[in-house]
Design a protein around this motif. Structure first.
Motif, PDB file in Angstrom:
ATOM      1  N   LEU A   1      -0.530  27.913  45.629  1.00  0.00           N
ATOM      2  CA  LEU A   1      -1.378  26.612  45.601  1.00  0.00           C
ATOM      3  C   LEU A   1      -2.434  26.845  44.482  1.00  0.00           C
ATOM      4  O   LEU A   1      -2.554  25.637  43.886  1.00  0.00           O
ATOM      5  N   ASP A   2      -2.756  27.929  44.230  1.00  0.00           N
ATOM      6  CA  ASP A   2      -3.879  28.210  42.982  1.00  0.00           C
ATOM      7  C   ASP A   2      -3.206  28.681  41.792  1.00  0.00           C
ATOM      8  O   ASP A   2      -3.638  29.194  40.871  1.00  0.00           O
ATOM      9  N   ALA A   3      -1.604  28.754  41.955  1.00  0.00           N
ATOM     10  CA  ALA A   3      -0.982  29.029  40.657  1.00  0.00           C
ATOM     11  C   ALA A   3      -0.991  30.660  40.502  1.00  0.00           C
ATOM     12  O   ALA A   3      -0.879  30.976  39.474  1.00  0.00           O
ATOM     13  N   ASP A   4      -1.541  31.362  41.471  1.00  0.00           N
ATOM     14  CA  ASP A   4      -1.567  32.746  41.545  1.00  0.00           C
ATOM     15  C   ASP A   4      -0.664  33.585  41.796  1.00  0.00           C
ATOM     16  O   ASP A   4      -0.600  35.001  41.740  1.00  0.00           O
ATOM     17  N   TRP A   5       0.608  33.185  42.093  1.00  0.00           N
ATOM     18  CA  TRP A   5       1.659  33.715  42.194  1.00  0.00           C
ATOM     19  C   TRP A   5       2.984  32.610  42.109  1.00  0.00           C
ATOM     20  O   TRP A   5       2.953  31.801  42.095  1.00  0.00           O
ATOM     21  N   GLU A   6       4.181  33.144  41.594  1.00  0.00           N
ATOM     22  CA  GLU A   6       5.394  32.413  41.503  1.00  0.00           C
ATOM     23  C   GLU A   6       6.623  33.384  42.059  1.00  0.00           C
ATOM     24  O   GLU A   6       6.651  34.423  42.155  1.00  0.00           O
ATOM     25  N   ALA A   7       7.435  32.671  42.645  1.00  0.00           N
ATOM     26  CA  ALA A   7       8.692  33.358  43.085  1.00  0.00           C
ATOM     27  C   ALA A   7       9.998  32.570  42.845  1.00  0.00           C
ATOM     28  O   ALA A   7      10.026  31.292  42.657  1.00  0.00           O
ATOM     29  N   ALA A   8      11.092  33.133  42.666  1.00  0.00           N
ATOM     30  CA  ALA A   8      12.276  32.434  42.195  1.00  0.00           C
ATOM     31  C   ALA A   8      13.363  33.176  42.896  1.00  0.00           C
ATOM     32  O   ALA A   8      13.253  34.516  43.059  1.00  0.00           O
ATOM     33  N   ALA A   9      14.360  32.666  43.485  1.00  0.00           N
ATOM     34  CA  ALA A   9      15.159  33.168  44.598  1.00  0.00           C
ATOM     35  C   ALA A   9      16.703  32.237  44.257  1.00  0.00           C
ATOM     36  O   ALA A   9      16.621  31.135  43.880  1.00  0.00           O
ATOM     37  N   GLY A  10      17.652  33.167  44.265  1.00  0.00           N
ATOM     38  CA  GLY A  10      19.026  32.856  44.038  1.00  0.00           C
ATOM     39  C   GLY A  10      19.851  33.885  43.898  1.00  0.00           C
ATOM     40  O   GLY A  10      19.546  35.042  43.501  1.00  0.00           O
ATOM     41  N   VAL A  11      21.284  33.584  44.311  1.00  0.00           N
ATOM     42  CA  VAL A  11      22.236  34.664  44.224  1.00  0.00           C
ATOM     43  C   VAL A  11      22.015  36.198  44.781  1.00  0.00           C
ATOM     44  O   VAL A  11      22.110  37.005  44.182  1.00  0.00           O
ATOM     45  N   GLY A  12      21.308  35.910  45.682  1.00  0.00           N
ATOM     46  CA  GLY A  12      20.739  37.164  46.497  1.00  0.00           C
ATOM     47  C   GLY A  12      19.533  38.186  45.898  1.00  0.00           C
ATOM     48  O   GLY A  12      19.126  39.237  46.134  1.00  0.00           O
ATOM     49  N   SER A  13      18.896  37.466  44.638  1.00  0.00           N
ATOM     50  CA  SER A  13      17.944  38.224  44.041  1.00  0.00           C
ATOM     51  C   SER A  13      16.757  37.152  44.401  1.00  0.00           C
ATOM     52  O   SER A  13      16.687  35.999  44.123  1.00  0.00           O
ATOM     53  N   LEU A  14      15.662  37.964  44.681  1.00  0.00           N
ATOM     54  CA  LEU A  14      14.142  37.407  44.745  1.00  0.00           C
ATOM     55  C   LEU A  14      13.241  37.912  43.910  1.00  0.00           C
ATOM     56  O   LEU A  14      13.318  39.371  43.706  1.00  0.00           O
ATOM     57  N   ARG A  15      12.548  37.425  42.922  1.00  0.00           N
ATOM     58  CA  ARG A  15      11.595  37.859  41.889  1.00  0.00           C
ATOM     59  C   ARG A  15      10.169  37.111  42.332  1.00  0.00           C
ATOM     60  O   ARG A  15      10.237  35.807  42.229  1.00  0.00           O
ATOM     61  N   VAL A  16       9.298  38.038  42.581  1.00  0.00           N
ATOM     62  CA  VAL A  16       7.820  37.711  42.660  1.00  0.00           C
ATOM     63  C   VAL A  16       6.795  38.267  41.826  1.00  0.00           C
ATOM     64  O   VAL A  16       6.980  39.402  41.607  1.00  0.00           O
TER      65      VAL A  16
END
Length: 168
Positions: A85-100
């Motif tokens: 909400l404060d743009a203090d974290w990001e996550a991307a998920a796909g093809v069995g991989s999660l990046r935080v």
């Protein structure tokens, strides 16, 4: 918006479609107008909609941004993106991989099995983190991004972070 009516122009296309909001109580157009859509003010918006006879029947928002432009084809395999909400974290998920990614912390790259979906909600259970995505209007604190999905990121150690998500 033009003379009280909403129009949609697809990326890289000079055509226009009139929008009919078929969401409950006109929630989509109402949210977009609160977000800044108005006469002379365009937004980049990804909608859940069906085109029928030159009319775009809109039922939900995936992603809206005040300054984003039409995106090219994605070379990655992301299924979901989320941001705090404060743009203090990001996550991307796909093809069995999660990046935080979090401010002032090392990046977390981990794997997960199948995406679990039930009743419109999605769950990504990865080693060290769980990303839950549920329908619901969500706005980033800086006012530049509106999504149709809420995200909850639960990290090992008990930390729970709230944010917004969108489907890629």
């Amino acid at each position: 918006m033009h003379e009280g009516r909403a129009f949609f122009s697809p990326c890289r296309d000079r055509s226009y479609l009139k929008i009919e909001d078929v969401s409950a109580n006109g929630a989509v157009l109402s949210a977009l107008q609160e977000f800044g859509l108005g006469s002379g003010r365009n937004l980049y918006v990804e909608l859940v909609a069906v085109e029928q006879g030159g009319l775009l029947e809109v039922s939900a928002i995936n992603f809206a941004h005040t300054t984003a432009r039409c995106l090219g084809s994605a070379s990655n395999k992301e299924q979901w993106r989320a941001v705090g909400l404060d743009a203090d974290w990001e996550a991307a998920a796909g093809v069995g991989s999660l990046r935080v990614e979090q401010r002032d912390r090392p990046e977390l790259r981990t794997s997960y099995g199948a995406l679990k979906s039930e009743g419109g909600q999605h769950l990504i259970e990865a080693t060290g983190a769980v990303l839950a995505i549920a329908p619901g209007m969500c706005r980033i604190a800086d006012g530049t991004t509106l999504t149709g999905w809420r995200a909850t990121l639960s990290l090992d150690g008990g930390e729970v972070l709230e944010g917004c998500a969108w489907e890629r």
